[in-house]
Motif scaffolding. Structure first.
Motif, short mmCIF file in Angstrom:
data_model
loop_
_atom_site.label_atom_id
_atom_site.label_comp_id
_atom_site.label_asym_id
_atom_site.label_seq_id
_atom_site.Cartn_x
_atom_site.Cartn_y
_atom_site.Cartn_z
N SER A 146 0.82 -1.21 0.00
CA SER A 146 0.00 0.00 0.00
C SER A 146 0.86 1.26 0.00
CB SER A 146 -0.94 -0.01 1.21
OG SER A 146 -1.75 1.14 1.23
N ASN A 147 1.88 1.29 0.85
CA ASN A 147 2.74 2.47 0.91
C ASN A 147 3.62 2.61 -0.33
OD1 ASN A 147 1.66 3.22 3.37
ND2 ASN A 147 3.30 2.28 4.56
N GLY A 148 3.77 1.52 -1.06
CA GLY A 148 4.47 1.57 -2.34
C GLY A 148 3.57 1.93 -3.50
N GLY A 149 2.27 2.07 -3.23
CA GLY A 149 1.33 2.54 -4.25
C GLY A 149 0.55 1.47 -4.97
N ALA A 150 0.64 0.21 -4.51
CA ALA A 150 -0.04 -0.88 -5.23
C ALA A 150 -1.24 -1.40 -4.45
CB ALA A 150 0.93 -2.03 -5.50
N LEU A 151 -2.23 -1.86 -5.18
CA LEU A 151 -3.37 -2.56 -4.61
C LEU A 151 -2.97 -3.99 -4.30
CD1 LEU A 151 -5.92 -1.34 -7.30
CD2 LEU A 151 -5.71 -0.42 -4.97
N ASN A 152 -3.73 -4.66 -3.43
CA ASN A 152 -3.44 -6.04 -3.06
C ASN A 152 -4.63 -6.94 -3.34
OD1 ASN A 152 -5.15 -6.55 -0.50
ND2 ASN A 152 -4.15 -4.61 -0.02
N CYS A 153 -4.44 -8.23 -3.18
CA CYS A 153 -5.50 -9.23 -3.28
C CYS A 153 -5.12 -10.41 -2.40
CB CYS A 153 -5.70 -9.68 -4.72
SG CYS A 153 -6.97 -10.96 -4.92
N VAL A 154 -5.90 -10.68 -1.37
CA VAL A 154 -5.60 -11.75 -0.41
C VAL A 154 -6.21 -13.05 -0.93
CG1 VAL A 154 -5.81 -12.47 1.99
CG2 VAL A 154 -5.58 -10.04 1.44
N LYS A 155 -5.41 -14.13 -0.90
CA LYS A 155 -5.86 -15.38 -1.52
C LYS A 155 -5.23 -16.58 -0.79
CE LYS A 155 -2.27 -15.02 -5.11
NZ LYS A 155 -2.00 -14.71 -6.52
N PHE A 182 -9.08 -8.43 6.71
CA PHE A 182 -10.20 -7.95 5.89
C PHE A 182 -10.17 -6.44 5.68
CE2 PHE A 182 -13.40 -11.65 6.63
CZ PHE A 182 -12.88 -12.30 5.53
N ARG A 183 -9.95 -5.69 6.73
CA ARG A 183 -10.03 -4.22 6.61
C ARG A 183 -8.90 -3.65 5.75
NH1 ARG A 183 -6.54 -1.68 10.16
NH2 ARG A 183 -5.53 -3.01 11.71
N ARG A 184 -7.83 -4.42 5.56
CA ARG A 184 -6.72 -3.96 4.73
C ARG A 184 -6.80 -4.51 3.31
NH1 ARG A 184 -1.28 -4.87 8.39
NH2 ARG A 184 -1.98 -3.87 10.32
N ALA A 185 -7.67 -5.47 3.07
CA ALA A 185 -7.71 -6.15 1.78
C ALA A 185 -8.43 -5.31 0.74
CB ALA A 185 -8.41 -7.50 1.92
N ALA A 187 -9.02 -6.77 -2.17
CA ALA A 187 -9.84 -7.82 -2.77
C ALA A 187 -9.49 -9.15 -2.13
CB ALA A 187 -9.62 -7.89 -4.28
N ILE A 188 -10.42 -10.09 -2.24
CA ILE A 188 -10.22 -11.48 -1.82
C ILE A 188 -10.39 -12.37 -3.05
CG2 ILE A 188 -11.06 -13.38 -0.39
CD1 ILE A 188 -9.85 -11.20 1.30
N MET A 189 -9.50 -13.36 -3.20
CA MET A 189 -9.62 -14.32 -4.30
C MET A 189 -9.96 -15.69 -3.74
SD MET A 189 -6.77 -15.64 -7.09
CE MET A 189 -6.50 -14.02 -7.81
N PRO A 190 -11.14 -16.25 -4.05
CA PRO A 190 -11.45 -17.62 -3.64
C PRO A 190 -10.60 -18.64 -4.37
CG PRO A 190 -13.44 -16.39 -4.18
CD PRO A 190 -12.28 -15.59 -4.69
N VAL A 225 -14.50 -9.10 -4.37
CA VAL A 225 -14.13 -10.51 -4.54
C VAL A 225 -13.84 -10.74 -6.02
CG1 VAL A 225 -14.77 -12.91 -4.17
CG2 VAL A 225 -15.69 -11.13 -2.66
N VAL A 226 -12.67 -11.29 -6.31
CA VAL A 226 -12.29 -11.54 -7.71
C VAL A 226 -12.17 -13.03 -7.96
CG1 VAL A 226 -11.06 -9.34 -7.81
CG2 VAL A 226 -9.78 -11.43 -7.29
N SER A 227 -12.27 -13.42 -9.22
CA SER A 227 -12.17 -14.84 -9.56
C SER A 227 -10.72 -15.31 -9.48
CB SER A 227 -12.71 -15.09 -10.97
OG SER A 227 -11.77 -14.69 -11.95
N PHE A 228 -10.54 -16.58 -9.25
CA PHE A 228 -9.29 -17.26 -9.53
C PHE A 228 -9.02 -17.10 -11.03
CE2 PHE A 228 -6.72 -21.05 -10.34
CZ PHE A 228 -5.94 -21.15 -9.19
#
Length: 315
Positions: A146-155, A182-185, A187-190, A225-228
């Motif tokens: 986040s501090n580097g400027g990028a979005l994340n996705c927890v999976k 959760f509060r930092r995510a 997106a979540i990838m199932p 929520v994003v797809s695999f």
């Protein structure tokens, strides 16, 4: 409002057709997932697609498990996730890794890093087999991104180490990192796996029980929520599976085998009067993501970003 915006086609350098990618960009896709590029190729591609897109900004995804060199062939190697636990300060190492990864990705025009993996395990890409250790290390990795400027996705939700566990057992283990992160995510990838004790009939990313019932209702996750990535997902009927995913609560479709056909299927479903609210919500998330990216630091020159990454973890 273009339904195509919730689709992120894959682009395989040396294999995919650039003209087809341009047509998809003109059609209004939300961005692309990149595979097998050199830094220069990725840099040129992200700019070319933005030039032909009807949108001011696209979101380009780094589909990785733990290191940018999985998709950018000349990117420097960073420490493996599992090795971070041996650092004098593991959480500082996780933060620095996330920050450097973000700086490198952003220097190429890649805004969305599809990481971290928070599965429990003994080897990469897992951080640890201890739930709280995974929570702390993944949390600091995300802070660095986040501090580097990028979005994340927890999976990969709900955690492949829980495939044979009961729901109660997963509550005490696999779900722990998700509940804290959760509060930092962004997106979540199932997962693309089936979890028999939760839904014996469907892969996690195709399961209403998993996404709406467990992730959104029981665990109270309110975000994207994003797809695999679909080309990896062992789907027999891709178009029908995509429609099912969207009705289950998936918002963005990543790297389908046939992006044009998938977009056609989504548009037909919209023409039938379905998925309008879901697509509006997904597009709203995109605008929020883009705003978040623009609020971050300016991208570095990619050669400087790569040099910084090489030097940071040198002994």
């Amino acid at each position: 409002m273009k339904p195509a915006r919730i689709v992120f086609p894959g682009f395989w350098f040396g294999e995919s057709d650039l003209k087809q990618a341009e047509e998809l960009a003109r059609r209004g896709v939300g961005g692309f997932c990149l595979y097998g590029a050199t830094a220069r190729e990725a840099y040129d591609f992200t700019r070319r697609m933005r030039d032909v897109s009807p949108y001011d900004h696209l979101l380009f995804c780094a589909d990785i498990d733990e290191d940018l060199n999985e998709i950018i062939t000349d990117a420097p190697s960073l420490p493996s996730n599992v090795s971070l636990s041996h650092f004098p300060s593991p959480q500082d190492g996780a933060y620095r890794k996330g920050n450097l990864l973000a700086r490198m990705a952003r220097s190429l025009g890649i805004d969305w890093v599809l990481a971290p993996v928070v599965d429990l395990g003994y080897a990469s890409p897992a951080f640890s087999d201890v739930p709280l250790a995974v929570t702390h290390l993944a949390g600091d990795f995300i802070a660095g991104l986040s501090n580097g400027g990028a979005l994340n996705c927890v999976k990969y939700f709900p955690g492949v180490s829980g495939v044979l566990k009961t729901l109660a057992q997963m509550e005490d283990a696999e779900f722990v990192p998700y509940k804290h992160i959760f509060r930092r995510a962004d997106a979540i990838m199932p997962s693309d796996m089936t979890f028999p004790n939760i839904d014996n009939d469907n892969q996690a990313m195709l399961s209403d029980k998993m996404i709406k019932g467990l992730l959104k209702k029981r665990l109270n996750y309110k975000g994207c929520v994003v797809s695999f990535p679909l080309f990896k997902g062992r789907l027999r009927y891709e178009d029908a599976s995509v429609i099912k995913m969207l009705h289950c609560g998936i918002e963005d479709i990543l790297a389908p085998k046939d992006a044009s056909s998938v977009i056609d299927a989504i548009e037909r479903e919209v023409d039938r009067g379905f998925l309008m609210d879901e697509i509006i919500h997904a597009v709203s998330n995109h605008e929020m993501f883009i705003s978040k990216v623009f609020m971050g630091p300016e991208p570095m020159d990619y050669k400087e970003a790569f040099d910084m990454a090489r030097s940071t973890f040198e002994k």
